[in-house]
Design an enzyme around this catalytic site. Structure first.
Site, PDB file in Angstrom:
ATOM      1  N   PRO A   1       0.814  -1.223   0.000  1.00  0.00           N
ATOM      2  CA  PRO A   1       0.000   0.000   0.000  1.00  0.00           C
ATOM      3  C   PRO A   1       0.847   1.273   0.000  1.00  0.00           C
ATOM      4  CG  PRO A   1      -0.332  -1.282   2.038  1.00  0.00           C
ATOM      5  CD  PRO A   1       0.555  -2.086   1.155  1.00  0.00           C
TER       6      PRO A   1
ATOM      7  N   GLU B   1       3.250  -6.430   8.685  1.00  0.00           N
ATOM      8  CA  GLU B   1       3.295  -4.976   8.829  1.00  0.00           C
ATOM      9  C   GLU B   1       4.197  -4.346   7.784  1.00  0.00           C
ATOM     10  OE1 GLU B   1       1.371  -2.994  10.901  1.00  0.00           O
ATOM     11  OE2 GLU B   1       0.414  -4.961  10.953  1.00  0.00           O
TER      12      GLU B   1
ATOM     13  N   ARG C   1      -3.601  -8.730 -20.737  1.00  0.00           N
ATOM     14  CA  ARG C   1      -4.553  -8.383 -21.796  1.00  0.00           C
ATOM     15  C   ARG C   1      -3.995  -7.379 -22.806  1.00  0.00           C
ATOM     16  NH1 ARG C   1      -7.337  -3.941 -21.162  1.00  0.00           N
ATOM     17  NH2 ARG C   1      -9.280  -4.596 -22.125  1.00  0.00           N
TER      18      ARG C   1
ATOM     19  N   ASP D   1     -10.549   1.050 -24.457  1.00  0.00           N
ATOM     20  CA  ASP D   1     -10.777   0.899 -23.021  1.00  0.00           C
ATOM     21  C   ASP D   1     -10.902   2.235 -22.310  1.00  0.00           C
ATOM     22  OD1 ASP D   1     -10.377  -1.803 -23.109  1.00  0.00           O
ATOM     23  OD2 ASP D   1      -8.264  -1.688 -22.533  1.00  0.00           O
TER      24      ASP D   1
HETATM   25  N1  ADE Z   1      -0.946  -4.901   0.062  1.00  0.00           N
HETATM   26  C1  ADE Z   1      -1.928  -4.555   0.917  1.00  0.00           C
HETATM   27  N2  ADE Z   1      -2.726  -3.628   0.389  1.00  0.00           N
HETATM   28  C2  ADE Z   1      -2.232  -3.346  -0.850  1.00  0.00           C
HETATM   29  C3  ADE Z   1      -2.609  -2.470  -1.895  1.00  0.00           C
HETATM   30  N3  ADE Z   1      -3.656  -1.647  -1.789  1.00  0.00           N
HETATM   31  N4  ADE Z   1      -1.878  -2.456  -3.012  1.00  0.00           N
HETATM   32  C4  ADE Z   1      -0.789  -3.264  -3.135  1.00  0.00           C
HETATM   33  N5  ADE Z   1      -0.382  -4.116  -2.192  1.00  0.00           N
HETATM   34  C5  ADE Z   1      -1.093  -4.158  -1.051  1.00  0.00           C
END
Ligand code: ADE
Length: 255
Positions: A97, A124, A162, A178
């Site tokens: 994230p 974490e 794709r 697209d």
């Molecule tokens: N791991 C946990 N959440 C994630 C996300 N939103 N994008 C990529 N990897 C992740």
């Protein structure tokens, strides 16, 4: 024979995961399945635990300095990447994230490499030395937190596969229309019947006037993008006619 097949492979994607079973399914259906069968993509799932050396196949440990949760250890990740990639120029991408947001442009970029390594992050986080000295890019699929990088890796693979020439049965045309490829959201699509429960397909689509259809689609794309994703309009390539149409929509809004 083996060599012949390898010669056709457009891209080899290595996925490093502690949950290899999660990948059974998504790559065994539809377009990704066909692309694999056609030799356009070679997807290899690697279990990170196989690169550990202790009896318990430990992949995580407590964070130095304390705090909640566990951290992915560096050793098995380094060894796994070094074992699977064919050279130092292969992009090594950590799904996290914390990464840059994955967008269509990034899928297009990844589709140009002959080999890509995806690491599914967990816990974490991942030991910082992995980010600093092993990984070339960190990608997030959106501003939300999942339980790990496996689903994001599937998303990235799907978006890349794709785009590979020959992956979409009906040709490259569908890809260029697209949402996002053009920088705009896709126009509305209709199919038969021409009237359903009294709701009619717009006349222009039945008219057979190719030019009129194209104009209508462009305007509907612009209308939808202005309504839902006005941020995209700042980067989209727009003709003077597009700009005039958007101005007319905006002035209607003001009334
Ligand atoms: N791991 C946990 N959440 C994630 C996300 N939103 N994008 C990529 N990897 C992740």
């Amino acid at each position: 024979m083996e060599d012949l097949v390898v010669g056709l492979i457009a891209v080899r994607i290595h996925i490093l995961t502690i949950f290899p079973q999660m990948f059974a399914g998504p790559f065994d259906e539809s377009i990704v399945k066909r692309a694999r069968q056609a030799g356009l993509v070679d997807i290899r799932i690697h279990d990170i635990r196989q690169y550990t050396h202790d009896r318990h196949h430990t992949v995580d440990d407590y964070p130095y300095g304390g705090g909640p949760g566990m951290v992915m250890k560096p050793e098995a990740l380094f060894e796994a990447v070094e074992a699977v990639r064919s050279g130092p120029d292969t992009p090594v991408i950590l799904l996290t994230p914390r990464g840059r947001t994955f967008v269509q442009r990034e899928a297009e970029r990844l589709a140009t490499f002959s080999e890509v390594v995806l690491i599914c992050g967990h816990y974490e986080g991942v030991d910082e030395r992995v980010r600093q000295y092993l990984v070339t890019d960190e990608l997030s699929i959106g501003d939300y937190v999942l339980t790990g990088g496996e689903l994001p890796a599937m998303v990235v693979v799907d978006a890349v596969v794709r785009l590979l020439p020959g992956a979409m049965g009906h040709g490259a045309e569908a890809v260029s229309d697209d949402s996002h490829t053009s920088g705009l959201l896709q126009y509305p699509q209709y199919t038969r019947p021409a009237e359903y429960r009294g709701w009619r397909v717009p006349d222009v689509l039945l008219s057979g006037h190719h030019g009129e259809v194209e104009r209508w689609r462009r305007q509907e794309s612009l209308r939808l993008t202005l309504l839902r994703r006005p941020d995209l309009l700042e980067r989209a390539s727009l003709s003077p006619e597009d700009r005039r149409f958007l101005d007319s929509l905006r002035s209607q809004e003001e009334k």
